[in-house]
Design a protein around this motif. Structure first.
Motif, short mmCIF file in Angstrom:
data_model
loop_
_atom_site.label_atom_id
_atom_site.label_comp_id
_atom_site.label_asym_id
_atom_site.label_seq_id
_atom_site.Cartn_x
_atom_site.Cartn_y
_atom_site.Cartn_z
N MET A 168 1.02 -1.13 0.14
CA MET A 168 0.03 -0.07 -0.02
C MET A 168 0.88 1.24 0.00
N SER A 169 0.44 2.07 -0.80
CA SER A 169 1.31 3.37 -0.94
C SER A 169 0.91 4.37 0.08
N ILE A 170 1.78 4.69 1.09
CA ILE A 170 1.71 5.51 2.05
C ILE A 170 1.63 6.99 1.48
N TYR A 171 2.45 7.24 0.55
CA TYR A 171 2.32 8.54 -0.01
C TYR A 171 0.93 8.89 -0.47
N ILE A 172 0.37 7.91 -1.33
CA ILE A 172 -1.09 8.26 -1.69
C ILE A 172 -2.13 8.40 -0.56
N GLN A 173 -2.01 7.62 0.55
CA GLN A 173 -2.96 7.85 1.69
C GLN A 173 -2.75 9.00 2.32
N ARG A 174 -1.84 9.76 2.14
CA ARG A 174 -1.75 11.17 2.87
C ARG A 174 -2.83 12.19 2.28
N ASP A 175 -3.21 12.87 3.40
CA ASP A 175 -4.19 13.95 3.35
C ASP A 175 -3.65 14.98 2.71
N THR A 176 -3.70 15.52 1.41
CA THR A 176 -2.92 16.81 0.89
C THR A 176 -4.03 18.05 0.59
N SER A 177 -5.26 17.86 1.23
CA SER A 177 -6.24 18.99 0.76
C SER A 177 -5.98 20.27 1.62
N PHE A 178 -4.91 20.87 1.37
CA PHE A 178 -4.47 21.96 2.16
C PHE A 178 -5.19 23.65 1.59
N THR A 179 -5.24 24.31 2.76
CA THR A 179 -5.43 25.64 2.44
C THR A 179 -4.03 26.36 1.99
N GLU A 180 -4.20 27.57 1.44
CA GLU A 180 -2.78 28.20 0.71
C GLU A 180 -1.82 28.16 1.85
N SER A 181 -2.20 28.61 3.06
CA SER A 181 -0.96 28.87 4.13
C SER A 181 -0.61 27.46 4.78
N GLU A 182 -1.60 26.62 4.92
CA GLU A 182 -1.32 25.22 4.95
C GLU A 182 -0.18 24.75 4.03
N ARG A 183 -0.55 24.73 2.77
CA ARG A 183 0.54 24.30 1.70
C ARG A 183 1.93 24.74 1.91
N LEU A 184 1.91 26.21 2.33
CA LEU A 184 3.14 26.79 2.42
C LEU A 184 3.90 26.25 3.68
N VAL A 185 3.33 26.17 4.68
CA VAL A 185 3.90 25.34 5.85
C VAL A 185 4.34 23.93 5.71
N ASN A 186 3.64 23.21 5.01
CA ASN A 186 3.82 22.03 4.61
C ASN A 186 4.97 21.77 3.69
N ASP A 187 4.92 22.63 2.56
CA ASP A 187 6.16 22.68 1.89
C ASP A 187 7.49 23.00 2.44
N LEU A 188 7.40 24.02 3.26
CA LEU A 188 8.56 24.45 3.90
C LEU A 188 9.23 23.22 4.72
N GLY A 189 8.27 22.58 5.46
CA GLY A 189 8.74 21.56 6.34
C GLY A 189 9.09 20.29 5.77
N ALA A 190 8.48 19.93 4.34
CA ALA A 190 8.78 18.88 3.81
C ALA A 190 10.33 19.20 3.23
N LYS A 191 10.61 20.27 2.73
CA LYS A 191 11.88 20.77 2.06
C LYS A 191 12.96 20.51 3.05
N SER A 192 12.75 20.98 4.33
CA SER A 192 13.74 20.75 5.39
C SER A 192 13.84 19.44 6.04
N PHE A 193 12.68 18.77 6.46
CA PHE A 193 12.85 17.82 7.33
C PHE A 193 12.78 16.40 6.18
N LEU A 194 12.27 16.86 4.99
CA LEU A 194 11.87 15.80 4.11
C LEU A 194 10.83 14.71 4.32
N LYS A 195 10.30 14.34 3.33
CA LYS A 195 8.76 13.60 3.44
C LYS A 195 8.57 12.57 4.41
#
Length: 469
Positions: free
Chosen positions: A1-28
């Motif tokens: 099962m793909s845990i990547y696909i299971q993730r909830d990615t329905s973000f608001t604009e501000s949520e997407r910004l913080v998630n993208d910053l976090g993923a860039k620094s901490f990696l997915k």
């Protein structure tokens, strides 16, 4: 099962910004938005959670409009209630749930896929982080920089507009605006670097002295200025500013400070370090996507996560060393078999890179990969035999570059080998077996002196290396 696909990615604009910053620094692998608990049909536990070893970051992300129609102080109190008090309530609830029910975290709202990373609560350190949006323009207008001001007054609460006191000392609470989070993750863009900054920040505000900070950039500036040449470490408490009875950080404009030529040089020197990030992400994707091949040394994701984390534990400077070494080897061994053994200042584990040309002699690509993986393991035990003090080893195997090869995204499409060995249980029997492997490789002229490469770097200077037998 793909845990990547299971993730909830329905973000608001501000949520997407913080998630993208976090993923860039901490990696997915270690950055998880919108985890759920199995209550009320799947209840979100926190906006973003980062789990990296013993450090757990609980991030609440709120976009709250500042309304001052009834006066600045009234507007501040209302903003503080919604952006700070309610956010902290969310992260406290998240910590409480994880401490009580760490085995009841899920990556999907239906709570069918469990959170795949093991959490060791006996050694866990929770970091509470509140990210606020909607105040930056006002802060720019009032204070000249999109940052709140800070002090360590435990009684301040919501009584002074635009200033945050000590919200709580156990757990300590960090507050960032969108602007200051970007600034921090621009300069501390690995898990190790940012977590160390959070710990420094917490210790700074929990000091017995009265401290105040005009803007987040002032604390970042102090961090850069606090390199102790005698210990070769950064320690803000050795800085002359910290010897005063009370501390008020009010540095020159932060944007001018980081516009210095040495900062621009540092960015240039760090370019190859991001190859190491991409390598980690490539391995992580296949593990979480269920497309990792020949995973015979692990059965559960948390088992391989602990091994991959050893790659990700390197800070930005150390990744620069690793990236430089890998890139240099890639272009030096075109169409050739080669190994490189590496030690990096500050990292406990050693590193082994191995490349093998693809050849029709192997018959099929699958057979070639089997041989490459086997040889990678053989070189690892030879390495341990020759350098007994090595306690653990990260191994990377890949196809040797061809004449026209460049190190781009196609490198990751070819498939690469990752391995990690903990030598703590290395026995005399293992030693004797390694000697047999070495003898076999020597008979077939597959191993040379294999000098070990020791590499180091300084913040604003290129990496340099030396070898020893």
């Amino acid at each position: 099962m793909s845990i990547y696909i299971q993730r909830d990615t329905s973000f608001t604009e501000s949520e997407r910004l913080v998630n993208d910053l976090g993923a860039k620094s901490f990696l997915k692998f270690w950055t998880w938005p919108n985890l759920f608990r199995d209550q009320e049909g799947g209840k979100e536990i926190c906006d973003l959670i980062v789990v990296f070893g013993n450090d757990i970051l609980l991030i609440s992300n709120k976009e709250i409009e500042f309304k001052s129609e009834k006066g600045e102080l009234v507007g501040w109190k209302r903003w503080y209630r919604d952006a700070i008090t309610k956010s902290f309530k969310q992260t406290k609830g998240a910590e409480r749930w994880i401490r009580s029910y760490a085995d009841r975290l899920f990556v999907d709202k239906k709570c069918t896929t469990k959170f795949p990373i093991n959490i060791d609560l006996s050694n866990a350190k929770f970091h509470h982080i509140l990210v606020t949006h909607g105040l930056e323009n006002i802060l720019e207008e009032k204070l000249g920089y999109g940052s709140l001001r800070f002090n360590n007054d435990i009684n301040l609460g919501d009584t002074e507009p635009y200033r945050i006191g000590e919200i709580n000392n156990e757990p300590f609470v960090h507050v960032f605006t969108e602007k200051t989070l970007k600034d921090c993750l621009e300069h501390f863009d690995t898990a190790n670097d940012f977590i160390e900054y959070l710990k420094l920040r917490e210790n700074f505000f929990l000091t017995d002295k009265d401290v105040s900070v005009n803007a987040e950039g002032d604390l970042i500036t102090l961090w850069y200025e606090s390199y102790d040449e005698t210990t070769e470490e950064r320690n803000i408490f050795s800085h002359s500013e910290m010897r005063k009875d009370s501390i008020n950080l009010k540095y020159p404009t932060f944007d001018k400070f980081i516009d210095r030529q040495d900062f621009k040089l540092r960015k240039k020197l760090d370019e190859n370090s991001y190859f190491w990030d991409t390598l980690i992400e490539s391995f992580s994707f296949h593990i979480l996507n269920g497309t990792s091949v020949a995973n015979n040394n692990w059965t559960e994701i948390y088992e391989i996560e602990e091994k991959i984390r050893n790659m990700a534990f390197a800070n930005r400077f150390q990744r620069r060393i690793l990236g430089d070494a890998f890139v240099e080897m890639y272009y030096s061994f075109k169409n050739k078999r080669g190994t490189r053994q590496l030690l990096v200042d500050g990292l406990e584990q050693a590193y082994l890179f191995f490349c093998l040309p693809i050849s029709k002699d192997y018959g099929t690509l699958e057979k070639y990969r089997e041989v490459r993986k086997m040889m990678l393991g053989d070189y690892a035990v030879i390495y341990k035999l020759r350098y007994p003090n090595i306690s653990s080893l990260v191994m990377i195997g890949y196809a040797s570059a061809r004449d026209d090869s460049i190190l781009d995204t196609s490198f990751f499409e070819e498939g690469n080998d990752f391995g990690y060995i903990d030598f703590s249980n290395w026995s005399e029997e293992d030693n004797q077996q390694a000697k047999l492997v070495l003898e076999e490789y020597e008979r077939h002229n597959l191993v040379g002196k294999n000098k070990i490469t020791e590499m180091t770097a300084e913040e604003f200077k290129p990496t340099y290396k030396k070898t020893r037998s």
